[in-house]
Design an enzyme around this catalytic site. Structure first.
Site, PDB file in Angstrom:
ATOM      1  N   HIS A  62      14.598 -35.823 -14.130  1.00 42.17           N
ATOM      2  CA  HIS A  62      14.282 -36.038 -12.803  1.00 42.17           C
ATOM      3  C   HIS A  62      12.743 -35.866 -12.336  1.00 42.17           C
ATOM      4  O   HIS A  62      12.650 -35.654 -11.344  1.00 42.17           O
ATOM      5  CB  HIS A  62      15.390 -35.692 -11.487  1.00 42.17           C
ATOM      6  CG  HIS A  62      16.761 -36.032 -11.824  1.00 42.17           C
ATOM      7  ND1 HIS A  62      17.110 -37.458 -11.549  1.00 42.17           N
ATOM      8  CD2 HIS A  62      17.750 -35.395 -12.119  1.00 42.17           C
ATOM      9  CE1 HIS A  62      18.479 -37.496 -12.029  1.00 42.17           C
ATOM     10  NE2 HIS A  62      18.875 -36.305 -12.240  1.00 42.17           N
ATOM     11  N   ARG A 121       2.639   0.582  -5.527  1.00 43.91           N
ATOM     12  CA  ARG A 121       2.869  -0.329  -4.322  1.00 43.91           C
ATOM     13  C   ARG A 121       1.586  -0.896  -3.817  1.00 43.91           C
ATOM     14  O   ARG A 121       1.340  -1.638  -2.976  1.00 43.91           O
ATOM     15  CB  ARG A 121       2.930   0.663  -3.046  1.00 43.91           C
ATOM     16  CG  ARG A 121       4.377   1.577  -3.257  1.00 43.91           C
ATOM     17  CD  ARG A 121       4.305   2.691  -2.171  1.00 43.91           C
ATOM     18  NE  ARG A 121       4.498   1.873  -0.831  1.00 43.91           N
ATOM     19  CZ  ARG A 121       5.539   1.498  -0.351  1.00 43.91           C
ATOM     20  NH1 ARG A 121       6.679   1.716  -0.939  1.00 43.91           N
ATOM     21  NH2 ARG A 121       5.582   0.715   0.955  1.00 43.91           N
ATOM     22  N   LYS A 177       9.372 -13.780 -15.083  1.00 47.31           N
ATOM     23  CA  LYS A 177       8.756 -12.684 -15.705  1.00 47.31           C
ATOM     24  C   LYS A 177       7.395 -13.023 -16.312  1.00 47.31           C
ATOM     25  O   LYS A 177       6.400 -12.297 -16.552  1.00 47.31           O
ATOM     26  CB  LYS A 177       9.705 -12.051 -16.841  1.00 47.31           C
ATOM     27  CG  LYS A 177      11.096 -11.333 -16.288  1.00 47.31           C
ATOM     28  CD  LYS A 177      10.505  -9.792 -15.844  1.00 47.31           C
ATOM     29  CE  LYS A 177      10.205  -9.877 -14.381  1.00 47.31           C
ATOM     30  NZ  LYS A 177      11.366  -9.663 -13.533  1.00 47.31           N
ATOM     31  N   LYS A 193       4.710  -3.330  -6.135  1.00 45.57           N
ATOM     32  CA  LYS A 193       6.048  -3.207  -6.560  1.00 45.57           C
ATOM     33  C   LYS A 193       6.803  -3.487  -5.350  1.00 45.57           C
ATOM     34  O   LYS A 193       7.937  -4.024  -5.501  1.00 45.57           O
ATOM     35  CB  LYS A 193       6.313  -1.903  -7.282  1.00 45.57           C
ATOM     36  CG  LYS A 193       7.932  -1.752  -7.607  1.00 45.57           C
ATOM     37  CD  LYS A 193       8.103  -2.158  -8.853  1.00 45.57           C
ATOM     38  CE  LYS A 193       9.660  -1.909  -9.001  1.00 45.57           C
ATOM     39  NZ  LYS A 193      10.157  -3.026 -10.168  1.00 45.57           N
ATOM     40  N   TRP A 223      -2.924  -2.537  -1.421  1.00 49.29           N
ATOM     41  CA  TRP A 223      -2.814  -3.791  -1.650  1.00 49.29           C
ATOM     42  C   TRP A 223      -3.340  -4.669  -0.624  1.00 49.29           C
ATOM     43  O   TRP A 223      -2.924  -4.747   0.402  1.00 49.29           O
ATOM     44  CB  TRP A 223      -1.446  -4.135  -1.901  1.00 49.29           C
ATOM     45  CG  TRP A 223      -1.014  -5.416  -2.395  1.00 49.29           C
ATOM     46  CD1 TRP A 223      -1.067  -5.937  -3.787  1.00 49.29           C
ATOM     47  CD2 TRP A 223      -0.615  -6.686  -1.410  1.00 49.29           C
ATOM     48  NE1 TRP A 223      -0.686  -7.021  -3.761  1.00 49.29           N
ATOM     49  CE2 TRP A 223      -0.467  -7.514  -2.662  1.00 49.29           C
ATOM     50  CE3 TRP A 223      -0.610  -6.996  -0.237  1.00 49.29           C
ATOM     51  CZ2 TRP A 223      -0.019  -8.825  -2.276  1.00 49.29           C
ATOM     52  CZ3 TRP A 223      -0.242  -8.125   0.033  1.00 49.29           C
ATOM     53  CH2 TRP A 223       0.051  -9.180  -0.974  1.00 49.29           C
ATOM     54  N   GLU A 235       4.339 -13.558 -14.265  1.00 50.37           N
ATOM     55  CA  GLU A 235       3.786 -12.476 -13.293  1.00 50.37           C
ATOM     56  C   GLU A 235       3.221 -11.506 -14.055  1.00 50.37           C
ATOM     57  O   GLU A 235       2.327 -10.703 -13.669  1.00 50.37           O
ATOM     58  CB  GLU A 235       4.944 -11.779 -12.627  1.00 50.37           C
ATOM     59  CG  GLU A 235       5.915 -11.117 -13.391  1.00 50.37           C
ATOM     60  CD  GLU A 235       6.987 -10.330 -12.275  1.00 50.37           C
ATOM     61  OE1 GLU A 235       6.543  -9.834 -11.299  1.00 50.37           O
ATOM     62  OE2 GLU A 235       8.242 -10.266 -12.712  1.00 50.37           O
ATOM     63  N   CYS A 249       0.877  -1.365   0.100  1.00 49.28           N
ATOM     64  CA  CYS A 249       0.025  -0.105   0.054  1.00 49.28           C
ATOM     65  C   CYS A 249       0.976   1.151   0.227  1.00 49.28           C
ATOM     66  O   CYS A 249       1.962   1.173   0.319  1.00 49.28           O
ATOM     67  CB  CYS A 249      -0.887   0.020   1.201  1.00 49.28           C
ATOM     68  SG  CYS A 249      -2.095  -1.582   1.509  1.00 49.28           S
ATOM     69  N   ASN A 262      -0.318   1.586   6.003  1.00 48.07           N
ATOM     70  CA  ASN A 262       0.600   0.703   5.082  1.00 48.07           C
ATOM     71  C   ASN A 262       1.229  -0.456   5.982  1.00 48.07           C
ATOM     72  O   ASN A 262       1.949   0.120   6.838  1.00 48.07           O
ATOM     73  CB  ASN A 262       1.638   1.459   4.412  1.00 48.07           C
ATOM     74  CG  ASN A 262       2.662   0.407   3.562  1.00 48.07           C
ATOM     75  OD1 ASN A 262       2.344  -0.750   3.302  1.00 48.07           O
ATOM     76  ND2 ASN A 262       3.712   0.862   3.481  1.00 48.07           N
ATOM     77  N   GLY A 263       0.684  -1.817   5.892  1.00 50.22           N
ATOM     78  CA  GLY A 263       1.363  -2.676   6.848  1.00 50.22           C
ATOM     79  C   GLY A 263       0.321  -3.716   7.126  1.00 50.22           C
ATOM     80  O   GLY A 263      -0.561  -3.694   6.677  1.00 50.22           O
ATOM     81  N   GLU A 290      14.519 -16.551 -13.921  1.00 49.04           N
ATOM     82  CA  GLU A 290      14.217 -15.023 -14.086  1.00 49.04           C
ATOM     83  C   GLU A 290      13.035 -15.155 -15.477  1.00 49.04           C
ATOM     84  O   GLU A 290      11.981 -14.279 -15.336  1.00 49.04           O
ATOM     85  CB  GLU A 290      15.225 -13.952 -14.477  1.00 49.04           C
ATOM     86  CG  GLU A 290      14.916 -12.844 -14.548  1.00 49.04           C
ATOM     87  CD  GLU A 290      13.959 -12.163 -13.450  1.00 49.04           C
ATOM     88  OE1 GLU A 290      13.798 -12.680 -12.541  1.00 49.04           O
ATOM     89  OE2 GLU A 290      13.580 -10.954 -13.814  1.00 49.04           O
TER      90      GLU A 290
HETATM   91  C1  F6R Z   1       9.513  -9.583  -9.867  1.00 52.33           C
HETATM   92  C2  F6R Z   1       9.766  -8.566  -8.913  1.00 52.33           C
HETATM   93  C3  F6R Z   1       9.750  -9.098  -7.427  1.00 52.33           C
HETATM   94  C4  F6R Z   1      10.887  -8.407  -6.690  1.00 52.33           C
HETATM   95  C5  F6R Z   1      10.908  -8.847  -5.263  1.00 52.33           C
HETATM   96  C6  F6R Z   1      11.777  -8.232  -4.354  1.00 52.33           C
HETATM   97  O1  F6R Z   1       9.605  -8.921 -11.297  1.00 52.33           O
HETATM   98  O2  F6R Z   1       9.772  -7.493  -9.033  1.00 52.33           O
HETATM   99  O3  F6R Z   1       9.866 -10.729  -7.557  1.00 52.33           O
HETATM  100  O4  F6R Z   1      12.045  -8.748  -7.250  1.00 52.33           O
HETATM  101  O5  F6R Z   1       9.565  -8.493  -4.628  1.00 52.33           O
HETATM  102  O6  F6R Z   1      11.779  -6.894  -4.524  1.00 52.33           O
HETATM  103  P1  F6R Z   1      12.819  -5.830  -4.004  1.00 52.33           P
HETATM  104  O7  F6R Z   1      13.902  -6.146  -5.090  1.00 52.33           O
HETATM  105  O8  F6R Z   1      12.324  -4.417  -3.962  1.00 52.33           O
HETATM  106  O9  F6R Z   1      13.541  -6.380  -2.789  1.00 52.33           O
END
Ligand code: F6R
Length: 614
Positions: free
Chosen positions: A510, A27, A491, A609, A73, A494, A2, A99-100, A487
């Protein structure tokens, strides 16, 4: 998660609040709301994006110069209007944004219900605002003291902004575990509050970052007053933040994610050159000197991180062990501190985080520090909690990353960890100065090499078009390409909501090989390293079972090109630098698949984010 925003001053609050929320939508974007004070509170809330909220705000807010706002969020309760913040107390006198997570909210709620309180939604925040009312009435306190007393009995994480209509010239804010910044002005006539600096810096660049358990009273014309939750006065420092906000826009791109992918030559370059000496020949981590000795003599490095940053950590493990010969362990931050890990004074615990605020990573760092480890972070946000709390911070200079799916932060993280590995290798005599210089020279070519890949964007897009109906993908890689397979899978899932799983290529037989069939495409990261022949064999095994193959290969590839159905070509660079180029086509592929599917790539469902809750 949030985002919260607050304003008290002499300007109209609502445009400042709404604009701030738009900047914090990364957020969370499940619902949004604002409250402004006009004798009584005017509260507007809407499910969904901030734009819905903005459209619902009417003339009544004109001229009102104090308010709080929130973009959510969802944690407790669905993203409905009822559960949207701001929340109001039963007596209608107090409003808060939060937020929390309040962990003991259930206990508090039961107590409040016994005293006749009622609730319209399911959130922990609604419980909190009513508990403040309860404490205030019971003890005859002003809002500041009622908040402090309430917080003494709260478990959890929070950044809060609180208004009480009985004290119409005052806003009270506090934090614990969730970030909060306050923008101050010379005259103290105005104060800006936000979950990060971005909504504030266009109004003032003078910021105060709160520490945990600090409570601040904001009153027009008065200096900040900061105490802890027991009333002990706390000193504070005003920091001057220089954020280039011109860059926080989509520019000519349709989405932030695409813009951020295309920014990588520049962001990698900025990151690299920020950690080279003035002649750009040697690595020079500013201010590392104090820690250098500890790093050189480290028993081991434990990397803690989450998500994409965790993948950068695995790349780091390969490079640091290879060049500096220090044992490295890479841990999910969320698992690390809960399993009673063995940490000794000779350990370096290194967090990798774009935001510097991820709750699990921050908690793992704090835990490690309490056990005597030296803490280090690689982070993209200046002044973030991790940067402030670590013994040493090496910044990535990727600029603001707005797209929820991390792209440019990842390559910048890998760039920093590579430079660190090279420097440690030289200091520990595990690589020669010549080898280090050659690697540094090659690293300097990476922005150019990454740029070359963009000429294949249309080709990648044309391949992506074939996969809008696909429901599942397998991603394989070996050695340093293994984290790139992880990765690539992350990507894709998500932003396109297609199930995808990353696996070490040799592990396929396996288990996952049982899934191979015509409808399950496999993406193999098969740049030409020492495992190349083995990867070609793995590809043959997939082909023999009718599995379609997409492969990331080098431009001069000889074999995989004949096995794969589609290929993404990338320039050949040294093995350990290959991740930075190999990941680019996978970022673009995911992006195009998601756009073809009509997904919201910048704000995928259920995500945010910055994950500031555990
Ligand atoms: C995926 C993504 C998340 C962040 C994760 C850690 O694209 O962005 O998996 O990598 O939430 O976030 P940070 O790097 O801000 O600690």
């Amino acid at each position: 998660m949030c985002g919260i925003v607050g304003y008290i001053g002499n300007k109209e609050a609502s445009p400042i609040l709404v604009d701030g929320l738009k900047k914090l939508e990364y957020r969370g974007y499940d619902s949004a709301g604002i409250a402004v004070l006009n004798g009584d509170f005017l509260i507007y809330k809407q499910p969904g994006k901030v734009i819905n909220l903005e459209e619902s705000i009417d003339e009544r807010v004109k001229g009102l110069s104090m308010g709080i706002a929130h973009t959510r969020w969802a944690t407790h309760g669905e993203p409905t209007e009822q559960n949207a913040h701001p929340h109001k107390s039963n007596n209608g006198e107090i409003v808060i944004v939060h937020n929390g997570i309040i962990e003991n909210y259930k206990f508090l709620k039961d107590e409040l219900i016994k005293h006749g309180y009622t609730f319209i939604g399911q959130t922990d925040t609604e419980v909190l605002v009513n508990y403040i009312q309860f404490v205030q009435e019971k003890n005859h306190l002003n809002i500041e003291d009622a908040l402090k007393k309430t917080l003494q009995g709260i478990n959890g994480a929070y950044a809060l902004a609180v208004m009480d209509k009985k004290e119409p010239n005052k806003m009270v804010v506090t934090r614990k575990g969730s970030p909060l910044a306050i923008g101050v002005t010379e005259t103290n006539e105005e104060f800006y509050v936000a979950s990060d600096a971005i909504p504030i810096v266009e109004h003032t660049q003078s910021l105060v970052y709160l520490n945990d358990d600090e409570v601040v009273v904001l009153e027009r014309g008065k200096k900040l007053k900061i105490t802890d939750i027991y009333g002990v006065q706390k000193p504070y420092r005003v920091k001057n933040i220089d954020l280039n906000l011109n860059k926080v826009s989509k520019g000519k791109y349709e989405h932030y994610m695409l813009k951020e992918i295309f920014e990588q030559p520049e962001t990698i370059k900025n990151t690299l050159y920020s950690h080279l000496n003035t002649e750009n020949t040697n690595i020079n981590f500013e201010n590392l000197d104090v820690l250098k000795d500890k790093l050189i003599k480290a028993n081991r490095i434990i990397i803690v991180s989450c998500g994409t940053s965790w993948h950068a950590g695995i790349v780091g493990e390969y490079i640091i062990e290879e060049l500096a010969r220090i044992p490295v362990e890479v841990e999910y931050a969320s698992e690390f501190r809960y399993r009673n890990p063995i940490i000794t004074e000779g350990d370096i615990v290194m967090a990798i985080s774009q935001s510097g605020e991820t709750a699990d990573t921050l908690a793992a760092l704090r835990y490690s520090k309490s056990k005597g480890a030296t803490t280090f972070c690689i982070c993209n946000v200046f002044g973030s909690s991790m940067a402030r709390e670590c013994d040493f911070t090496a910044y990535t200079y990727a600029g603001s990353e707005v797209g929820v799916a991390s792209t440019k932060a990842f390559t910048a993280q890998v760039a920093v960890v590579s430079l660190l590995a090279i420097q440690l290798g030289v200091e520990r005599n595990t690589i020669s100065q010549e080898k280090a210089s050659a690697l540094v020279e090659e690293i300097k070519t990476l922005p150019l090499e990454v740029n070359k890949i963009f000429s294949t964007n249309e080709h990648i897009k044309s391949i992506a078009k074939n996969y809008t109906q696909t429901t599942s993908f397998l991603f394989l890689g070996r050695g340093i390409n293994f984290p790139i397979a992880l990765e690539g899978a992350l990507k894709l899932k998500e932003i396109s909501y297609i199930h995808a799983e990353g696996y070490p290529a040799a592990e396929m037989k396996h288990g996952p090989i049982a899934m191979i069939e015509e409808s399950l495409p496999t993406v193999i990261v098969a740049t030409n390293n020492e495992y190349y022949d083995k990867l070609v064999s793995n590809a043959q095994e997939i082909k023999a079972r009718k599995g379609p193959i997409l492969a990331v290969i080098n431009e001069d590839d000889s074999d995989m090109i004949h096995v794969a159905d589609f290929v993404f070509k990338v320039p050949r660079v040294s093995d350990m630098l290959q991740p930075i180029v190999s990941v680019i086509p996978l970022q673009l592929f995911s992006y195009h698949v998601a756009v073809f599917k009509g997904c919201n790539v910048d704000q995928p469902r259920n995500l945010a984010k910055s994950v500031t809750v555990e």
